[in-house]
Design a protein around this motif. Structure first.
Motif, PDB file in Angstrom:
ATOM      1  N   LYS A 117      59.093  68.820  89.640  1.00  0.00           N
ATOM      2  CA  LYS A 117      57.831  68.224  89.201  1.00  0.00           C
ATOM      3  C   LYS A 117      57.992  67.566  87.835  1.00  0.00           C
ATOM      4  N   ILE A 118      58.733  68.215  86.952  1.00  0.00           N
ATOM      5  CA  ILE A 118      58.959  67.656  85.623  1.00  0.00           C
ATOM      6  C   ILE A 118      59.758  66.369  85.732  1.00  0.00           C
ATOM      7  N   THR A 119      60.828  66.391  86.526  1.00  0.00           N
ATOM      8  CA  THR A 119      61.642  65.192  86.720  1.00  0.00           C
ATOM      9  C   THR A 119      60.814  64.074  87.315  1.00  0.00           C
ATOM     10  N   SER A 120      60.012  64.404  88.299  1.00  0.00           N
ATOM     11  CA  SER A 120      59.137  63.414  88.924  1.00  0.00           C
ATOM     12  C   SER A 120      58.150  62.842  87.913  1.00  0.00           C
ATOM     13  N   ALA A 121      57.587  63.708  87.086  1.00  0.00           N
ATOM     14  CA  ALA A 121      56.632  63.252  86.068  1.00  0.00           C
ATOM     15  C   ALA A 121      57.315  62.330  85.059  1.00  0.00           C
ATOM     16  N   ILE A 122      58.521  62.683  84.628  1.00  0.00           N
ATOM     17  CA  ILE A 122      59.264  61.823  83.689  1.00  0.00           C
ATOM     18  C   ILE A 122      59.552  60.478  84.346  1.00  0.00           C
ATOM     19  N   ASN A 123      59.993  60.510  85.610  1.00  0.00           N
ATOM     20  CA  ASN A 123      60.326  59.260  86.295  1.00  0.00           C
ATOM     21  C   ASN A 123      59.114  58.364  86.526  1.00  0.00           C
ATOM     22  N   SER A 124      57.917  58.950  86.549  1.00  0.00           N
ATOM     23  CA  SER A 124      56.723  58.135  86.766  1.00  0.00           C
ATOM     24  C   SER A 124      56.193  57.516  85.475  1.00  0.00           C
ATOM     25  N   LEU A 125      56.761  57.907  84.345  1.00  0.00           N
ATOM     26  CA  LEU A 125      56.338  57.325  83.074  1.00  0.00           C
ATOM     27  C   LEU A 125      56.783  55.867  82.989  1.00  0.00           C
ATOM     28  N   PRO A 126      56.063  55.063  82.217  1.00  0.00           N
ATOM     29  CA  PRO A 126      56.546  53.697  81.963  1.00  0.00           C
ATOM     30  C   PRO A 126      57.937  53.762  81.332  1.00  0.00           C
ATOM     31  N   ASP A 127      58.768  52.776  81.651  1.00  0.00           N
ATOM     32  CA  ASP A 127      60.155  52.786  81.189  1.00  0.00           C
ATOM     33  C   ASP A 127      60.284  52.936  79.675  1.00  0.00           C
ATOM     34  N   TYR A 184      58.647  54.648  77.636  1.00  0.00           N
ATOM     35  CA  TYR A 184      58.547  56.059  77.247  1.00  0.00           C
ATOM     36  C   TYR A 184      59.683  56.874  77.860  1.00  0.00           C
ATOM     37  N   LYS A 185      59.978  56.595  79.110  1.00  0.00           N
ATOM     38  CA  LYS A 185      60.994  57.356  79.838  1.00  0.00           C
ATOM     39  C   LYS A 185      62.359  57.253  79.152  1.00  0.00           C
ATOM     40  N   VAL A 186      62.728  56.057  78.716  1.00  0.00           N
ATOM     41  CA  VAL A 186      64.038  55.861  78.101  1.00  0.00           C
ATOM     42  C   VAL A 186      64.148  56.673  76.812  1.00  0.00           C
ATOM     43  N   VAL A 225      60.494  54.348  63.499  1.00  0.00           N
ATOM     44  CA  VAL A 225      59.073  54.627  63.677  1.00  0.00           C
ATOM     45  C   VAL A 225      58.678  54.353  65.125  1.00  0.00           C
ATOM     46  N   ALA A 226      59.169  53.256  65.676  1.00  0.00           N
ATOM     47  CA  ALA A 226      58.872  52.934  67.077  1.00  0.00           C
ATOM     48  C   ALA A 226      59.452  53.999  67.999  1.00  0.00           C
ATOM     49  N   SER A 227      60.656  54.469  67.690  1.00  0.00           N
ATOM     50  CA  SER A 227      61.266  55.524  68.491  1.00  0.00           C
ATOM     51  C   SER A 227      60.402  56.777  68.470  1.00  0.00           C
ATOM     52  N   ARG A 228      59.962  57.165  67.279  1.00  0.00           N
ATOM     53  CA  ARG A 228      59.112  58.355  67.158  1.00  0.00           C
ATOM     54  C   ARG A 228      57.793  58.178  67.911  1.00  0.00           C
ATOM     55  N   SER A 229      57.210  57.000  67.784  1.00  0.00           N
ATOM     56  CA  SER A 229      55.921  56.774  68.449  1.00  0.00           C
ATOM     57  C   SER A 229      56.080  56.749  69.964  1.00  0.00           C
ATOM     58  N   GLN A 230      57.165  56.141  70.463  1.00  0.00           N
ATOM     59  CA  GLN A 230      57.405  56.123  71.911  1.00  0.00           C
ATOM     60  C   GLN A 230      57.635  57.539  72.416  1.00  0.00           C
ATOM     61  N   ARG A 285      54.175  59.353  72.325  1.00  0.00           N
ATOM     62  CA  ARG A 285      53.322  58.880  73.418  1.00  0.00           C
ATOM     63  C   ARG A 285      53.849  59.346  74.772  1.00  0.00           C
ATOM     64  N   GLY A 286      55.162  59.290  74.932  1.00  0.00           N
ATOM     65  CA  GLY A 286      55.764  59.749  76.185  1.00  0.00           C
ATOM     66  C   GLY A 286      55.533  61.233  76.411  1.00  0.00           C
ATOM     67  N   LYS A 287      55.691  62.044  75.358  1.00  0.00           N
ATOM     68  CA  LYS A 287      55.446  63.488  75.473  1.00  0.00           C
ATOM     69  C   LYS A 287      53.989  63.761  75.831  1.00  0.00           C
ATOM     70  N   ASN A 288      53.080  63.018  75.199  1.00  0.00           N
ATOM     71  CA  ASN A 288      51.653  63.212  75.494  1.00  0.00           C
ATOM     72  C   ASN A 288      51.332  62.834  76.934  1.00  0.00           C
ATOM     73  N   LYS A 289      51.885  61.709  77.408  1.00  0.00           N
ATOM     74  CA  LYS A 289      51.663  61.303  78.805  1.00  0.00           C
ATOM     75  C   LYS A 289      52.259  62.334  79.759  1.00  0.00           C
ATOM     76  N   LEU A 290      53.446  62.805  79.435  1.00  0.00           N
ATOM     77  CA  LEU A 290      54.111  63.811  80.265  1.00  0.00           C
ATOM     78  C   LEU A 290      53.291  65.094  80.294  1.00  0.00           C
ATOM     79  N   LYS A 291      52.825  65.520  79.134  1.00  0.00           N
ATOM     80  CA  LYS A 291      52.003  66.728  79.032  1.00  0.00           C
ATOM     81  C   LYS A 291      50.751  66.595  79.901  1.00  0.00           C
ATOM     82  N   ASN A 292      50.083  65.450  79.822  1.00  0.00           N
ATOM     83  CA  ASN A 292      48.872  65.230  80.621  1.00  0.00           C
ATOM     84  C   ASN A 292      49.179  65.206  82.115  1.00  0.00           C
ATOM     85  N   GLN A 293      50.289  64.596  82.493  1.00  0.00           N
ATOM     86  CA  GLN A 293      50.673  64.570  83.908  1.00  0.00           C
ATOM     87  C   GLN A 293      50.967  65.980  84.415  1.00  0.00           C
ATOM     88  N   LEU A 294      51.667  66.769  83.605  1.00  0.00           N
ATOM     89  CA  LEU A 294      52.013  68.129  84.026  1.00  0.00           C
ATOM     90  C   LEU A 294      50.764  68.998  84.100  1.00  0.00           C
TER      91      LEU A 294
END
Length: 181
Positions: free
Chosen positions: A120-130, A132-134, A158-163, A166-175
């Protein structure tokens, strides 16, 4: 005193001499693991296979540059990751840089419930926009720091940290959504 050469060292040395059997052995030893790594970055299994194949072509073209400072597996892994990133860059992923004043701190104290499986975690990561996923893969799975991510993706730290945030927050919400579904 005789110097013992490991099997991997011998395979690498034979690859440097363009011996086809050694190249096939090296490929066979690492292709499955490198395919899994490629799949973390590109969603399509056929594209992941193509990217991995292209990476191995680079491996064999550049094997003479391998100095043994890291393991051969780590060296190949870096080439695969870079090949994936090159592929994604060609697709012109837009990694948005934000103003540092708009940056907020991510909530790092969340935990994943026991019933959420790795699948489920892998699936959630893979469903993120690229974009964030990268960054998530490079930071959480590959262990890159923000400076390295910024260099690899040609973005600011700064962009790396923000991505990542945002990716962690999206992942958290999906999970969380998966747990309540």
């Amino acid at each position: 005193m005789s110097k013992t050469v490991s099997l991997n060292q011998q395979i690498v040395e034979d690859c440097k001499l363009n011996k086809a059997k050694a190249q096939m052995l090296l490929y066979d030893n690492y292709c499955d693991a490198m395919y899994i790594i490629a799949q973390r970055y590109v969603k399509d299994s056929f594209i992941a296979e193509d990217v991995m194949q292209d990476a191995f072509i680079k491996v064999f073209k550049n094997i003479k540059k391998f100095k043994g400072e890291v393991t051969i597996g780590a060296w190949i892994k870096k080439i695969v990751i870079n090949q994936c990133i090159d592929y994604l860059k060609k697709r012109k992923i837009e990694l948005v840089s934000i103003d540092e004043s708009k940056l907020t701190i991510a909530d790092d104290d969340w935990t994943v419930e026991d019933e959420v499986t790795i699948k489920k975690i892998t699936s959630a990561i893979n469903s993120l926009p690229d974009k964030y996923k990268v960054v998530l893969n490079l930071y959480l799975i590959e262990g890159y720091d923000h400076q390295e991510i910024a260099q690899v993706l040609n973005i600011t730290e700064v962009a790396s940290r923000s991505q990542l945030m945002r990716g962690k927050n999206k992942l958290k919400n999906q999970l969380k959504a998966v747990n309540y579904a």
